[in-house]
Design a protein around this motif. Structure first.
Motif: not given
Ligand SMILES: *Cc1c(COP(=O)(O)O)cnc(C)c1O
Length: 318
Positions: A1-18, A146-151, A154-158
């Motif tokens: 499963m993927v939830g909104p919190d996974d997307i929030t965490a992904a955004a923080a995790r990849i901030r310096d990578m994208v 799940a981790d790919v979808i969460a990543g 982050t485009l939706g949040v942006e």
């Protein structure tokens, strides 16, 4: 499963990578669509496509692995090679002999090994699975993870941080990782937002699967939207149900409609995009998509198209 919190965490995790990619309005498409149209310029992402978001999030979450592998020759393989280099992880991208030399070169230029094996995509995929089984590599698939979808989410949040009053997002649709992530992110912030998926008529596996009520295989046909080709996997675990549950409408486009989208974005908006990324513009031009539910956002998902092919399409010769 993927939830909104996974997307929030992904955004923080990849901030310096994208990169945070820009948005801009399109006057010409707004006129035709009957309301404001925004372009989310994700084709300006590093590696030329949004796939870097999901690949970076998945690779950054790995524990102790010997490296990463996949059998995608397109934008996902390139993204994974780039993410692995940023993390200092070895990457082996498995390809069949049919993959042209320029694609192999693009992968090796990112510091990954392009392992050429067998005469089909299936053989390349077998090698990726062998690397997982025998050599401790993590196999990172292009969408159903799940981790790919969460990543990708982050485009939706942006998008909603850049265009808070967006009423409708049009998403290029293939395996559904992009749509699942963007729709989950956008609807958790704004439950009333409309999500439209767009695929090509030729060989749209998700559309056929939704119609059948379960994942089905379709014949893979050549299309201008080559990044939208391929199946969704008969064992699909996440993106089929997420797309079914989160998508409001589905639009299918002919090859001519996709070409018109590429041409319009080049000539009227000055944006060079690949076929998969031009489907939103193509749908507006075809009268299949309107901007009457509030500002409409088109995701320009990638730019990786052969320059000669692009030039021919823009000239109207292809
Ligand atoms: C992969 C890709 C898509 C489709 O993404 P899915 O997650 O497979 O639906 C759209 N556009 C481009 C440029 C892509 O590379």
């Amino acid at each position: 499963m993927v939830g909104p919190d996974d997307i929030t965490a992904a955004a923080a995790r990849i901030r310096d990578m994208v990169r945070v990619t820009p948005v801009r309005t399109s006057d010409s498409l707004s006129r035709i669509a009957g309301g404001p149209v925004w372009l989310k310029c994700e084709h300006l992402q590093d590696t030329g496509a949004f796939k870097l978001r999901g690949a970076s999030n998945a690779a950054a979450r790995l524990g102790d692995v010997a490296g990463v592998t996949t059998a995608s020759t397109g934008n996902h393989g390139r993204a994974l090679a780039h993410a692995a280099r940023q993390l200092g992880l070895p990457a082996i991208i498995c390809l069949s002999r049919l993959v042209p030399q320029n694609k192999r070169d693009a992968i090796t230029a990112l510091g990954a090994e392009a392992r050429v094996i067998g005469a089909s995509q299936d053989a390349a995929f077998d090698e990726a699975r062998r690397l997982r089984r025998d050599e401790g590599f993590a196999l990172i698939p292009p969408f159903d993870h799940a981790d790919v979808i969460a990543g990708q989410g982050t485009l939706g949040v942006e998008i909603l941080s850049q265009i808070p009053d967006a009423g409708h997002i049009a998403v290029p649709l293939s395996g559904g990782g992009l749509l699942a992530g963007v729709a989950l992110a956008a609807k958790s912030l704004r439950p009333d937002i409309r999500i439209t998926g767009i695929s090509m008529e030729r060989g749209a596996a998700m559309a056929a699967s939704l119609a059948a009520g379960h994942p089905v295989e379709v014949e893979e046909l050549e299309t201008l939207a080559d990044s939208l080709g391929g199946g969704i996997g008969l064992q699909n675990r996440l993106t089929f149900t997420m797309t079914r549950d989160l998508m409001d409408d589905l639009i299918l486009l002919t090859e001519d409609e996709i070409a018109a989208g590429i041409r319009h974005l080049a000539l009227q908006d000055g944006e060079t995009v690949e076929g998969a990324a031009a489907v939103g513009a193509g749908a507006i031009l075809a009268g299949k998509l309107r901007a009457t539910d509030g500002p409409l956002v088109l995701i320009l998902s990638g730019q990786n198209i052969d320059p000669a092919r692009h030039a021919a399409i823009v000239r109207g010769a292809a």
